[in-house]
Design a protein around this motif. Structure first.
Motif, PDB file in Angstrom:
ATOM      1  N   ARG A  74       0.836  -1.195   0.000  1.00 48.47           N
ATOM      2  CA  ARG A  74       0.000   0.000   0.000  1.00 48.47           C
ATOM      3  C   ARG A  74       0.875   1.251   0.000  1.00 48.47           C
ATOM      4  O   ARG A  74       1.930   1.280   0.633  1.00 48.47           O
ATOM      5  CB  ARG A  74      -0.920   0.007   1.227  1.00 48.47           C
ATOM      6  CG  ARG A  74      -1.852  -1.189   1.294  1.00 48.47           C
ATOM      7  CD  ARG A  74      -2.718  -1.166   2.539  1.00 48.47           C
ATOM      8  NE  ARG A  74      -3.654  -0.057   2.526  1.00 48.47           N
ATOM      9  CZ  ARG A  74      -4.819  -0.072   1.870  1.00 48.47           C
ATOM     10  NH1 ARG A  74      -5.175  -1.156   1.183  1.00 48.47           N
ATOM     11  NH2 ARG A  74      -5.625   0.965   1.901  1.00 48.47           N
ATOM     12  N   VAL A  75       0.411   2.269  -0.704  1.00 50.69           N
ATOM     13  CA  VAL A  75       1.123   3.542  -0.772  1.00 50.69           C
ATOM     14  C   VAL A  75       0.221   4.654  -0.232  1.00 50.69           C
ATOM     15  O   VAL A  75      -0.897   4.834  -0.721  1.00 50.69           O
ATOM     16  CB  VAL A  75       1.538   3.891  -2.216  1.00 50.69           C
ATOM     17  CG1 VAL A  75       2.340   5.197  -2.222  1.00 50.69           C
ATOM     18  CG2 VAL A  75       2.350   2.773  -2.837  1.00 50.69           C
ATOM     19  N   HIS A  76       0.713   5.358   0.764  1.00 55.31           N
ATOM     20  CA  HIS A  76      -0.026   6.467   1.373  1.00 55.31           C
ATOM     21  C   HIS A  76       0.857   7.702   1.283  1.00 55.31           C
ATOM     22  O   HIS A  76       1.983   7.711   1.805  1.00 55.31           O
ATOM     23  CB  HIS A  76      -0.353   6.128   2.827  1.00 55.31           C
ATOM     24  CG  HIS A  76      -1.200   7.142   3.527  1.00 55.31           C
ATOM     25  ND1 HIS A  76      -1.807   6.888   4.742  1.00 55.31           N
ATOM     26  CD2 HIS A  76      -1.559   8.417   3.209  1.00 55.31           C
ATOM     27  CE1 HIS A  76      -2.491   7.945   5.133  1.00 55.31           C
ATOM     28  NE2 HIS A  76      -2.340   8.906   4.209  1.00 55.31           N
ATOM     29  N   ILE A  77       0.382   8.734   0.609  1.00 58.69           N
ATOM     30  CA  ILE A  77       1.118   9.989   0.506  1.00 58.69           C
ATOM     31  C   ILE A  77       0.389  11.049   1.335  1.00 58.69           C
ATOM     32  O   ILE A  77      -0.795  11.301   1.120  1.00 58.69           O
ATOM     33  CB  ILE A  77       1.230  10.475  -0.953  1.00 58.69           C
ATOM     34  CG1 ILE A  77       1.953   9.433  -1.818  1.00 58.69           C
ATOM     35  CG2 ILE A  77       1.955  11.820  -0.996  1.00 58.69           C
ATOM     36  CD1 ILE A  77       3.410   9.244  -1.495  1.00 58.69           C
ATOM     37  N   ALA A  78       1.096  11.638   2.286  1.00 58.89           N
ATOM     38  CA  ALA A  78       0.555  12.741   3.083  1.00 58.89           C
ATOM     39  C   ALA A  78       1.292  13.995   2.635  1.00 58.89           C
ATOM     40  O   ALA A  78       2.519  14.087   2.777  1.00 58.89           O
ATOM     41  CB  ALA A  78       0.764  12.484   4.574  1.00 58.89           C
ATOM     42  N   LEU A 105      -4.157  15.296   3.328  1.00 58.26           N
ATOM     43  CA  LEU A 105      -3.717  16.684   3.200  1.00 58.26           C
ATOM     44  C   LEU A 105      -3.186  17.145   4.550  1.00 58.26           C
ATOM     45  O   LEU A 105      -3.898  17.104   5.551  1.00 58.26           O
ATOM     46  CB  LEU A 105      -4.885  17.567   2.752  1.00 58.26           C
ATOM     47  CG  LEU A 105      -5.591  17.133   1.465  1.00 58.26           C
ATOM     48  CD1 LEU A 105      -6.704  18.105   1.116  1.00 58.26           C
ATOM     49  CD2 LEU A 105      -4.599  17.023   0.305  1.00 58.26           C
ATOM     50  N   LEU A 106      -1.915  17.561   4.566  1.00 59.37           N
ATOM     51  CA  LEU A 106      -1.251  17.936   5.811  1.00 59.37           C
ATOM     52  C   LEU A 106      -1.262  19.444   6.044  1.00 59.37           C
ATOM     53  O   LEU A 106      -0.935  20.216   5.146  1.00 59.37           O
ATOM     54  CB  LEU A 106       0.206  17.470   5.787  1.00 59.37           C
ATOM     55  CG  LEU A 106       0.519  16.005   6.076  1.00 59.37           C
ATOM     56  CD1 LEU A 106       2.034  15.811   6.051  1.00 59.37           C
ATOM     57  CD2 LEU A 106      -0.053  15.573   7.408  1.00 59.37           C
ATOM     58  N   THR A 141      -8.259  11.985   2.883  1.00 61.15           N
ATOM     59  CA  THR A 141      -8.483  12.595   4.191  1.00 61.15           C
ATOM     60  C   THR A 141      -8.158  14.079   4.092  1.00 61.15           C
ATOM     61  O   THR A 141      -7.087  14.455   3.608  1.00 61.15           O
ATOM     62  CB  THR A 141      -7.593  11.948   5.269  1.00 61.15           C
ATOM     63  OG1 THR A 141      -7.868  10.541   5.312  1.00 61.15           O
ATOM     64  CG2 THR A 141      -7.873  12.556   6.639  1.00 61.15           C
ATOM     65  N   GLY A 142      -9.084  14.913   4.529  1.00 59.10           N
ATOM     66  CA  GLY A 142      -8.914  16.356   4.460  1.00 59.10           C
ATOM     67  C   GLY A 142      -7.847  16.876   5.401  1.00 59.10           C
ATOM     68  O   GLY A 142      -7.133  16.108   6.056  1.00 59.10           O
ATOM     69  N   MET A 143      -7.739  18.202   5.472  1.00 61.62           N
ATOM     70  CA  MET A 143      -6.675  18.856   6.224  1.00 61.62           C
ATOM     71  C   MET A 143      -6.524  18.288   7.635  1.00 61.62           C
ATOM     72  O   MET A 143      -7.464  18.284   8.433  1.00 61.62           O
ATOM     73  CB  MET A 143      -6.921  20.352   6.283  1.00 61.62           C
ATOM     74  CG  MET A 143      -6.862  21.046   4.936  1.00 61.62           C
ATOM     75  SD  MET A 143      -5.261  20.912   4.103  1.00 61.62           S
ATOM     76  CE  MET A 143      -4.258  21.982   5.118  1.00 61.62           C
TER      77      MET A 143
END
Length: 234
Positions: A74-78, A105-106, A141-143
């Motif tokens: 799995r790839v998760h980019i924040a 979104l960070l 996922t939002g901010m």
């Protein structure tokens, strides 16, 4: 055959209003037409239109099957959103096309924007999923405040790509990531992560990495990180 998105198809055999409009007004489908759908949760459906209502097509599911898992990792980019929303939208669309499981979104200290509505991004994710004929919609996922996100558990390797001082001091991502591992990668704003954020990330188990000698824009770095994981997995 176009792919339609109906997240509740298993419980309610109808097309959402937007998908109905595309089917009836754009593609000129009618009752009796066969269509392929996905619920965004890994399943495809073959169905036929049984009632062509203007705002909601009723369908009859003929077949349901699970898409073959395309990747065992799995790839998760924040990523911290860019000031220009178009650039973040470009990243979200392209990352979905090449394959990504989650985008967060960070909200960082030096973020160019501290608010970003996700409705348009979500729509772009759906369009990219359908265009690339995938059956799984990435989780958006939002901010999220950096401090709150950094402490969340993750089943896999955690990396932070930052440019503090000399980024070439950090090992290249492709040198320390191992194929098959789930990967979570933090990508900072144009002003980079603050020293405090970097220190917090390291204390929380993130490994500092470099994405190469060239200084990349935020959205380019995010896509490059995602693509690197795929390349290393062959």
């Amino acid at each position: 055959m176009p792919l339609f998105y109906a997240p509740q198809i298993a419980l309610h055999p109808v097309l959402p209003e937007e998908e109905t409009a595309h089917a009836l007004r754009v593609l000129r489908l009618n009752e009796g037409s066969e269509i392929t759908l996905t619920d965004g949760n890994g399943f495809f459906y073959l169905a036929t239109i049984v009632r062509a209502r203007p705002k909601q097509c009723e369908v009859k599911v003929l077949k349901r099957w699970q898409a073959e898992p395309s990747r065992p990792y799995r790839v998760h980019i924040a990523v911290s959103p860019t000031k220009n929303a178009d650039r973040m939208e470009w990243f979200a669309e392209k990352a979905t096309e090449i394959g990504i499981h989650a985008i967060t979104l960070l909200d960082c200290r030096f973020s160019e924007r501290h608010e970003m509505k996700t409705a348009r991004l979500q729509k772009l994710l759906v369009g990219a999923m359908k265009q690339s004929r995938q059956a799984t919609l990435p989780v958006l996922t939002g901010m999220t405040p950096f401090r709150a996100f950094a402490g969340q558990p993750f089943d896999g390797r955690k990396f932070i790509a930052h440019c503090e001082k000399d980024e070439t001091c950090n090992p290249l991502l492709n040198r320390i990531y191992h194929a098959g591992e789930n990967a979570l990668i933090l990508i900072g704003p144009e002003g980079d992560f603050s020293p405090e954020e970097i220190a917090l990330a390291i204390r929380s188990g993130f490994t500092p990495v470099s994405l190469g000698a060239n200084r990349l824009r935020t959205e380019t770095a995010a896509l490059a990180a995602c693509h690197t994981i795929h390349v290393l997995n062959g």
